[in-house]
Design a protein around this motif. Structure first.
Motif, PDB file in Angstrom:
ATOM      1  N   THR A 186       0.561  -1.110   0.162  1.00  0.00           N
ATOM      2  CA  THR A 186       0.186  -0.028  -0.307  1.00  0.00           C
ATOM      3  C   THR A 186       0.806   1.392   0.175  1.00  0.00           C
ATOM      4  N   LEU A 187       0.411   2.068  -0.976  1.00  0.00           N
ATOM      5  CA  LEU A 187       1.558   3.212  -1.036  1.00  0.00           C
ATOM      6  C   LEU A 187       1.692   4.492  -0.459  1.00  0.00           C
ATOM      7  N   ALA A 188       2.187   5.456   0.332  1.00  0.00           N
ATOM      8  CA  ALA A 188       1.421   6.635   1.454  1.00  0.00           C
ATOM      9  C   ALA A 188       0.856   7.317   0.386  1.00  0.00           C
ATOM     10  N   THR A 189      -0.413   8.009   1.297  1.00  0.00           N
ATOM     11  CA  THR A 189      -1.788   8.980  -0.072  1.00  0.00           C
ATOM     12  C   THR A 189      -0.508  10.254   0.232  1.00  0.00           C
ATOM     13  N   ALA A 190      -1.211  10.823  -0.995  1.00  0.00           N
ATOM     14  CA  ALA A 190      -0.282  11.855  -0.599  1.00  0.00           C
ATOM     15  C   ALA A 190      -1.675  13.629  -0.504  1.00  0.00           C
ATOM     16  N   VAL A 242       1.487  22.554   0.564  1.00  0.00           N
ATOM     17  CA  VAL A 242       2.413  21.951  -0.253  1.00  0.00           C
ATOM     18  C   VAL A 242       1.836  20.372  -0.485  1.00  0.00           C
ATOM     19  N   PRO A 243       2.506  20.141  -1.493  1.00  0.00           N
ATOM     20  CA  PRO A 243       1.895  18.472  -2.208  1.00  0.00           C
ATOM     21  C   PRO A 243       3.229  18.177  -1.197  1.00  0.00           C
ATOM     22  N   CYS A 244       2.317  17.016  -0.656  1.00  0.00           N
ATOM     23  CA  CYS A 244       3.257  16.103   0.228  1.00  0.00           C
ATOM     24  C   CYS A 244       2.979  14.845   0.621  1.00  0.00           C
ATOM     25  N   ILE A 245       3.853  13.556   0.445  1.00  0.00           N
ATOM     26  CA  ILE A 245       3.260  12.172   0.589  1.00  0.00           C
ATOM     27  C   ILE A 245       3.483  11.839   2.452  1.00  0.00           C
ATOM     28  N   VAL A 246       2.231  11.655   2.590  1.00  0.00           N
ATOM     29  CA  VAL A 246       2.020  11.430   4.031  1.00  0.00           C
ATOM     30  C   VAL A 246       2.068   9.940   4.398  1.00  0.00           C
ATOM     31  N   SER A 247       3.569   9.166   5.360  1.00  0.00           N
ATOM     32  CA  SER A 247       3.945   8.066   5.954  1.00  0.00           C
ATOM     33  C   SER A 247       3.116   8.231   6.910  1.00  0.00           C
ATOM     34  N   GLU A 248       3.213   6.852   7.142  1.00  0.00           N
ATOM     35  CA  GLU A 248       2.270   6.196   9.139  1.00  0.00           C
ATOM     36  C   GLU A 248       3.673   6.729   9.852  1.00  0.00           C
ATOM     37  N   ALA A 249       2.991   7.188  10.798  1.00  0.00           N
ATOM     38  CA  ALA A 249       3.649   7.317  12.304  1.00  0.00           C
ATOM     39  C   ALA A 249       4.497   6.094  12.602  1.00  0.00           C
TER      40      ALA A 249
END
Length: 693
Positions: free
Chosen positions: A9-13, A96-103
């Protein structure tokens, strides 16, 4: 039953306000590299944020998200955005466009930062070239491309210069079978077929350095620093339709002129025009060449001209220039170096003062009618005019022709300008193996040695005095046939065979400058000359003696002629060379220090492959020699010239003879005496015969 493949599963943007972001202390980048943050900010302002930031939620003490995010990957982009916010060019709440990964993904934040920086691949130079080319084809200028990507216009020019390279070679480079430096070397020529030929010639060779590729591509061209090119001028050559090869990647000294026949025609035309103007002065003949052989004035009488007095205006101008020169020197006396403008002005003044000192002399009209002029080029491309030389056949006045009427007299012949282009046939392929050097090559090598030895004798008055006294004592005690009031003479020995460029050698220039210096002081009248010499101090007398004696030095190799009174016998040649060796030892002459260097033209292209390899082995080492073994002779000679440059290697005829013999100085003097006795007993002992040799 096969295990099911686990899906990733890819991180959400998503967009996150800038003021909710902060730079992570786990970011591995600490050292600045690549374009600056300021340049990156300008790129973002122009093109937007091309690559999203990688962020991770910040948690509070309970493990709940705080609504803020840290940036472990993309720190330089974050700093660039921060700069734009400080400059009020970007709102602090801008999304700002960001790729958010799980903490709590289990992946260390340091690992994310390290992977983001390591896994990136820089753009291949060939892709960069193609991208620049596409932008240019779509209307962007080189300056605009450079500004858009924060590189210098020179970088863009260099990359776009790769359009000159054959597509086949671009493919070779794309497959990593060629280095970028090698690829850039091919841009010096636009001839794709020749480029491919050169690559095929060097690809399997040990020697395929960029400079070798450039040299092979330019071997049929003429350097912009050549005397012919400097005489014509690059602008005139280009205006006439000539093409110039340039190297944007290396210092090329102005490039290479490709159209050699055009250059020769331009040089011939300009020299002919100069010769016509000089012939109009009233000379009987004008001889023209780009370069005359050393000693071309041998046997010719030079007219003694008079200097035309300066006019009042010219004197005033000269004095004003001298005053300006002295004032500038005084003003900057304590400075380490002159400012560029001052240095340039001093050079202009020196040139103007030199023009006053080197004005053409004035000659008698009757003398000019039977004398001539040599017109050639100096090594720097400036015109060299040598006026006032009388050939032996023109010394006697022409007998008047009997004729009934004046109309029966033959018309005067207009002075002719003769353009000579020295040409030497290519060296023939020779049998392998070490073999004796050709007679002509030996003669040319020893011509250089003779000239250097003359210069060395002139610099050593004590040696010159010893040589002269040796000659006088030999005449006195061995009762040789001599002529003249004083039974001693120095006869200028002509160098009949020598390599091209001897005029520009260190020794030739030194002798010419010394000769011109003495000649300027000598009175023309015989009685006045005696009085002038009598008033010289001892140092000046010795220096003048050394200069005159040096012109009699003859260290030339000649093929012995045992069957005729003309030429030199084997014994006479051995005596000559033995005495030359003695002078070399006495003056401590080193031919390498005197400026001789092994080149294709003067040695390497005229001996066998075995002798080329032997030269490299002696001068550059066994490993370098072995690396040349598979090359053709022409390529081997060119490579050897590069390898031997600066090594001081000399062929056998130019090497210094051995020192004092093992038996000591007394034995050495005994050998000399034996040489002298043998010379006295032989027909070649006659000085007139020696001079004829």
């Amino acid at each position: 039953m096969a295990n099911a493949t686990k899906k990733i599963t890819l991180a959400t943007a998503r967009d996150i306000p800038f003021d909710k972001l902060s730079l992570s202390q786990a970011n591995v980048r600490r050292i600045k590299a690549g374009i600056s943050v300021e340049e990156l900010a300008e790129s973002i302002a122009r093109r937007g944020l091309i690559q999203s930031l990688h962020v991770r939620p910040l948690l509070d003490e309970t493990g709940a998200e705080t609504g803020r995010y840290e940036v472990p990957a993309g720190g330089r982009r974050f700093r660039a955005l921060e700069l734009l916010v400080k400059q009020k060019r970007l709102p602090k709440t801008a999304p700002v466009p960001c790729i958010v990964s799980e903490a709590n993904s289990g992946i260390l934040i340091d690992e994310v930062s390290l992977a983001e920086n390591i896994e990136r691949a820089p753009l291949h130079p060939l892709d960069q070239f193609r991208a620049f080319l596409a932008l240019r084809d779509k209307g962007m200028t080189e300056a605009e491309i450079a500004a858009a990507f924060f590189v210098t216009p020179q970088v863009v020019k260099q990359r776009l210069r790769l359009t000159a390279v054959a597509p086949a070679l671009l493919d070779v480079y794309a497959e990593d079978a060629m280095t970028l430096e090698q690829l850039m070397a091919f841009t010096v020529s636009d001839d794709h077929d020749r480029q491919v030929q050169v690559w095929e010639a060097v690809r399997q060779s040990w020697q395929k350095e960029p400079y070798q590729i450039r040299r092979m591509l330019t071997e049929q061209a003429v350097r912009a620093g050549d005397r012919r090119a400097r005489f014509i001028g690059l602008d005139a050559y280009v205006e006439a339709g000539g093409a110039v090869m340039r190297d944007l990647f290396e210092e090329d000294g102005g490039g290479w002129l490709q159209d050699v026949p055009l250059l020769e025609r331009l040089v011939a035309a300009k020299l002919s025009a100069e010769a016509d103007a000089i012939a109009a002065e009233g000379w009987k003949w004008v001889e023209v060449a780009t370069d005359f052989p050393y000693g071309h004035t041998h046997g010719l009488r030079r007219l003694t001209g008079t200097t035309v007095d300066l006019t009042e205006a010219e004197r005033a101008e000269r004095e004003a220039l001298r005053d300006e020169y002295d004032a500038l020197e005084a003003e900057y006396e304590g400075a380490d170096e002159f400012p560029d403008t001052v240095d340039a002005r001093l050079g202009e003044i020196e040139a103007a003062l030199e023009a006053f000192n080197t004005r053409p002399l004035q000659f008698d009209d009757d003398e000019m009618a039977r004398a001539g002029v040599f017109v050639s080029l100096r090594s720097d491309g400036t015109l060299l005019i040598e006026r006032g030389y009388v050939r032996p056949e023109d010394e006697e006045p022409v007998e008047p022709v009997a004729a009934a009427t004046e109309s029966a007299m033959p018309e005067a012949t207009a002075p002719q300008s003769v353009i000579t282009n020295p040409w030497q046939p290519p060296a023939e392929e020779e049998d392998e193996g070490i073999r004796p050097l050709p007679d002509r090559l030996l003669s040319e090598l020893t011509a250089y040695r003779t000239l250097a030895l003359r210069d060395a004798v002139a610099r050593n008055p004590d040696v010159a005095l010893t040589a002269l006294l040796h000659r006088l004592v030999s005449d006195t005690f061995h009762h040789r046939n001599t002529r003249g009031c004083l039974q001693a003479s120095v006869q200028h020995v002509y160098l009949p065979s020598h390599a091209e460029g001897l005029n520009d050698s260190v020794a030739a220039q030194s002798i010419a400058e010394r000769h011109e210096g003495w000649e300027a002081d000598l009175p023309g009248d015989d009685a006045a000359l005696w009085d002038w010499i009598a008033t010289l101090d001892s140092t000046s007398r010795l220096a003048l003696l050394a200069h005159c004696v040096s012109y009699g030095v003859n260290a030339l190799y000649e093929k012995p002629n045992p069957y005729s009174a003309s030429g030199v016998s084997e014994h006479g040649l051995q005596v000559r060379l033995a005495q030359a060796d003695r002078l070399v030892r006495a003056t401590s002459l080193d031919i390498a220090d005197a400026g001789w260097r092994p080149t294709v033209a003067n040695y390497l292209g005229r001996v066998t492959k075995a002798q080329i390899l032997e030269a490299v082995r002696e001068g550059a080492g066994e490993a370098r020699a072995k690396a040349l073994e598979g090359l053709k002779k022409d390529d081997m000679a060119r490579e050897a010239e590069q390898l031997l440059a600066g090594t001081g290697w000399l062929p056998e005829p130019l090497r210094a003879p051995g020192g004092v013999s093992e038996d000591g100085p007394e034995a050495d003097q005994a050998d000399i005496a034996a040489d002298d006795d043998a010379e006295a007993a032989s027909p070649e002992g006659d000085p007139d015969r020696i001079a004829a040799e």
